[in-house]
Design a protein around this motif. Structure first.
Motif, PDB file in Angstrom:
ATOM      1  N   ARG A 202       0.827  -1.206   0.000  1.00  0.00           N
ATOM      2  CA  ARG A 202       0.000   0.000   0.000  1.00  0.00           C
ATOM      3  C   ARG A 202       0.865   1.262   0.000  1.00  0.00           C
ATOM      4  NH1 ARG A 202      -2.169   3.219   4.891  1.00  0.00           N
ATOM      5  NH2 ARG A 202      -3.036   4.954   3.722  1.00  0.00           N
TER       6      ARG A 202
ATOM      7  N   TYR B 132      -6.547   1.158  -8.639  1.00  0.00           N
ATOM      8  CA  TYR B 132      -6.113   1.166  -7.242  1.00  0.00           C
ATOM      9  C   TYR B 132      -6.944   2.153  -6.424  1.00  0.00           C
ATOM     10  CZ  TYR B 132      -3.423   2.057  -3.043  1.00  0.00           C
ATOM     11  OH  TYR B 132      -3.066   2.225  -1.731  1.00  0.00           O
TER      12      TYR B 132
ATOM     13  N   ARG C 290      -7.312   0.438  -2.949  1.00  0.00           N
ATOM     14  CA  ARG C 290      -6.919   1.002  -1.656  1.00  0.00           C
ATOM     15  C   ARG C 290      -7.858   0.540  -0.536  1.00  0.00           C
ATOM     16  NH1 ARG C 290      -7.196   6.464  -2.600  1.00  0.00           N
ATOM     17  NH2 ARG C 290      -4.952   6.706  -2.968  1.00  0.00           N
TER      18      ARG C 290
ATOM     19  N   VAL D 127      -7.416  -3.163   0.308  1.00  0.00           N
ATOM     20  CA  VAL D 127      -6.211  -3.437   1.097  1.00  0.00           C
ATOM     21  C   VAL D 127      -6.412  -3.005   2.543  1.00  0.00           C
ATOM     22  CG1 VAL D 127      -3.785  -2.840   1.408  1.00  0.00           C
ATOM     23  CG2 VAL D 127      -4.662  -3.305  -0.884  1.00  0.00           C
TER      24      VAL D 127
END
Length: 696
Positions: free
Chosen positions: A566, A621, A626, A629
């Motif tokens: 990340r 992402y 994001r 994660v």
């Protein structure tokens, strides 16, 4: 369909929450011979006994008659409570400018939450029922709701107009009544204690060998959960079947009703809240905060009795959307409800849902020509952040691709809650169900795990406890882990490293004990301590690392890889992020636990692979990666189940860390609301009834 059946009304994009019918002895909703077209903002009448039935479905689908000409409601029927409006029965009748009529107390209860449109034709009203000041004698009067069951006729309730204006201090929470203790629901303490187990990395070390990083796994398992509370379909348990051991809860839901939540989002949020309301018990209390540009409390912390549910249904059904997203104000008001309550249930939590970014506190700022990093912790009220209000976790649900997952994750992390990523609209109810399934089963509070070195030359190294605070004291001879609360049957694992000196025969390494509070009895529980020792032969043959230790190492390695990936992705280094995840997958694949077919290792591999797919480019992402994660990090570091991903993806509700009570509540949600698993384009303006649950 019998009078205790269920209905779900969808009109346009205004989906009503579940509500039981109160017609006694009649199968139709409404007077005989009348067809029925569901109104847009339906509030349930007070049912004789709120039970969760097991509906059946015939080959015809059991769809009620729907009028082809529009409303179809009799002019003598109130479209909100579905009871007749006969003059002279002692209830005022309000006729709106669009010509539709309602009981006066029904419509004032509806419009007090800001909904100024007709529940039948959706016409916007210019004139609304008169609001009485909360200081007037009339507002202070107490009345009985329409069609209240005779067996509850002695009970009096606050008039809805009392809550038209918010008080300065939220000390108007409903008293913790103990009536239901004598009428069937009996709350007892835990029937057993926390189980402690220890696993050394290896069972033996040669007597002449010393090591500075020997790993020990500490495994904890919470007591068994209640037998009837979650799985029973009847909210009220007969006295002879009363085996309920759980603690009642105070829950404050903080809901985003900004303009971006309009349409199907709001409709499904209402349905999800209806499920929550219906599955809280008569000793549980609920308050709802709605926020957009500002925040308002819809009703005080109230027990989910028959009348409490009715008011909660009406409040949620009356929600409308507009304005911006002021998460800070929503949380502040939610914390205020908890801080200022005059009585407290043993378990307390905030549930926060938002689909946007805070447009007030976290506006971009410049310092020396550069954008400053927002202080995300400032989103959390100081009373929760600094633990002034003891142990009030905020369980956060980021909804859709536009929410600020960084700030939402920070809120959960700061408060000790979890962060879930709801990617698909249809998963809101299931996500809420999994969360309350845990909250309704808390059996351990304020648990501390204590470590004590036994051999005089043994010292503690590091304690890997994830999100739970830990510290080493007494010259590295002792340590403590602040494990917090545990749900029924919940498991926790912590890795501790110690040095092992040369020794003969056997070495006594560690004593592990714990202390915690029973949430109901408040009794301090001290389970028997467990001591760990290893054999020290002269020679040791080939031995395999403990599968239990290796499994937890893989979990922590995966969490570290997620955090590192990340960080790389945030700096635009997506190829590096993918490489870090791939390296972790290889290490897990080659581990002893994975080779043994361990299920957790397989789940970690699938999750890491999914994260790689969500990092193919910057757009993917930011929209999907994001939040996925961060939800994974929250889950693995808290060792608690979270929702992440699309509801159509089987990985959205991973089995990792799910407790039996979570599974039961999730099953109930998926069984009783099949519409949430359909695409929005297939939803029809009809009532639908779920199929009978399949036997397990």
């Amino acid at each position: 369909m019998g009078g205790s059946g269920w209905r779900k009304a969808i009109r346009g994009f205004n989906l009503c929450v579940y509500s039981p019918l109160a017609a006694e002895g009649g199968g139709d909703v409404g007077p005989p011979g009348a067809s029925y077209d569901p109104p847009a903002a339906l509030s349930p009448p007070d049912p004789p006994a709120l039970q969760l039935p097991t509906p059946t479905q015939s080959s015809s689908g059991l769809r009620p008659r729907v009028s082809a000409s529009g409303s179809g409601l009799s002019k003598r029927t109130c479209a909100i409570c579905l009871t007749t409006m006969t003059p002279g029965q002692g209830h005022a009748i309000f006729t709106a400018e669009c010509s539709h009529s309602f009981h006066f107390h029904c419509i004032t209860s509806c419009v007090k939450f800001g909904n100024h449109v007709c529940p039948v034709c959706r016409a916007k009203w210019k004139e609304i029922p008169f609001h009485v000041s909360s200081d007037s004698p009339r507002a202070r009067s107490r009345v009985n709701p329409v069609n209240m069951n005779r067996r509850h006729a002695h009970m009096s309730f606050q008039h809805p107009l009392l809550h038209n204006l918010e008080p300065c201090i939220f000390n108007d929470d409903e008293t913790l009544d103990t009536t239901f203790k004598t009428s069937g629901v009996c709350y007892n303490g835990s029937i057993n204690t926390v189980e402690i187990k220890t696993y050394p990395e290896y069972s033996a070390i040669p007597e002449s060998i010393s090591t500075d990083n020997f790993t020990i796994l500490i495994h904890l398992k919470a007591p068994l959960g209640p037998r009837n509370e979650i799985s029973s379909k009847n909210v009220y348990v007969d006295a002879e079947d009363s085996r309920t051991h759980r603690a009642p809860v105070d829950i404050v839901t903080v809901l985003d009703v900004s303009g971006s939540m309009s349409g199907m989002k709001l409709a499904l949020l209402k349905q999800a809240m209806g499920f929550v309301i219906q599955n809280l018990g008569p000793l549980d209390r609920l308050s709802v905060i709605a926020f957009s540009s500002t925040a308002r409390r819809l009703f005080p912390l109230s027990r989910m009795s028959e009348f409490g549910r009715q008011e909660a249904f009406q409040a949620v059904n009356s929600l409308t959307t507009s304005g911006g997203t002021n998460i800070t104000e929503g949380l502040r008001k939610g914390a205020k409800v908890i801080e200022e309550r005059k009585e407290k249930n043993p378990v307390c939590s905030i549930i926060l849902l938002s689909d946007g970014q805070d447009t007030y506190l976290l506006s971009p700022t410049l310092h020396n020509g550069q954008h400053t990093q927002p202080d995300y912790r400032s989103l959390v009220p100081s009373s929760i952040r600094d633990r002034t209000v003891h142990n009030v976790p905020v369980h956060v649900f980021g909804f859709g691709s536009d929410h600020d997952s960084i700030s939402m994750h920070s809120i959960s992390e700061t408060s000790g809650g979890t962060f879930s990523f709801i990617e698909g609209e249809g998963a809101i109810q299931d996500a809420f169900a999994q969360c309350i399934g845990g909250l309704l089963s808390v059996v351990v509070q304020e648990m501390q795990v204590r470590l004590e070195c036994l051999h005089h030359n043994v010292q503690l190294g590091c304690i890997k406890s994830g999100r739970y605070a830990s510290w080493v004291t007494d010259g590295r001879r002792s340590g403590t882990i602040d494990a917090g609360d545990l749900y029924a049957d919940e498991e926790r694992d912590y890795l501790v490293s110690v040095n092992v000196p040369p020794d003969h025969h056997e070495t006594h390494l560690l004593r592990v004990s714990c202390v915690y509070s029973d949430p109901v009895t408040k009794e301090v529980i001290n389970p028997a301590a467990v001591e760990l020792k290893i054999s020290r032969p002269e020679l040791v043959g080939s031995q395999t690392m403990s599968i239990e230790v290796d499994r937890q190492r893989n979990r922590l390695q995966a969490a570290e890889a997620m955090a590192e990936a990340r960080a790389s992705a945030e700096h635009g280094e997506l190829s590096e992020a993918v490489r870090l995840l791939e390296d972790c997958r290889k290490r897990i694949f080659e581990s002893e636990a994975a080779k043994s077919g361990d299920q957790l290792c397989a789940s970690l591999d699938a999750e890491l692979k999914e994260m790689q797919a969500r990092m193919v480019d910057r757009q993917h992402y930011e929209a999907m990666g994001r939040a996925y994660v961060l939800s994974g990090l929250s889950s693995h570091l808290c060792q608690r189940a979270t929702t992440r991903g699309d509801s159509t993806n089987s990985g959205s509700f991973t089995q990792t860390y799910q407790t039996p009570s979570m599974v039961d509540m999730l099953q109930r949600s998926q069984t009783f609301s099949p519409a949430t698993r359909q695409s929005n384009s297939k939803m029809r303006h009809t009532l639908s009834f779920p199929a009978r649950p399949k036997p397990r």
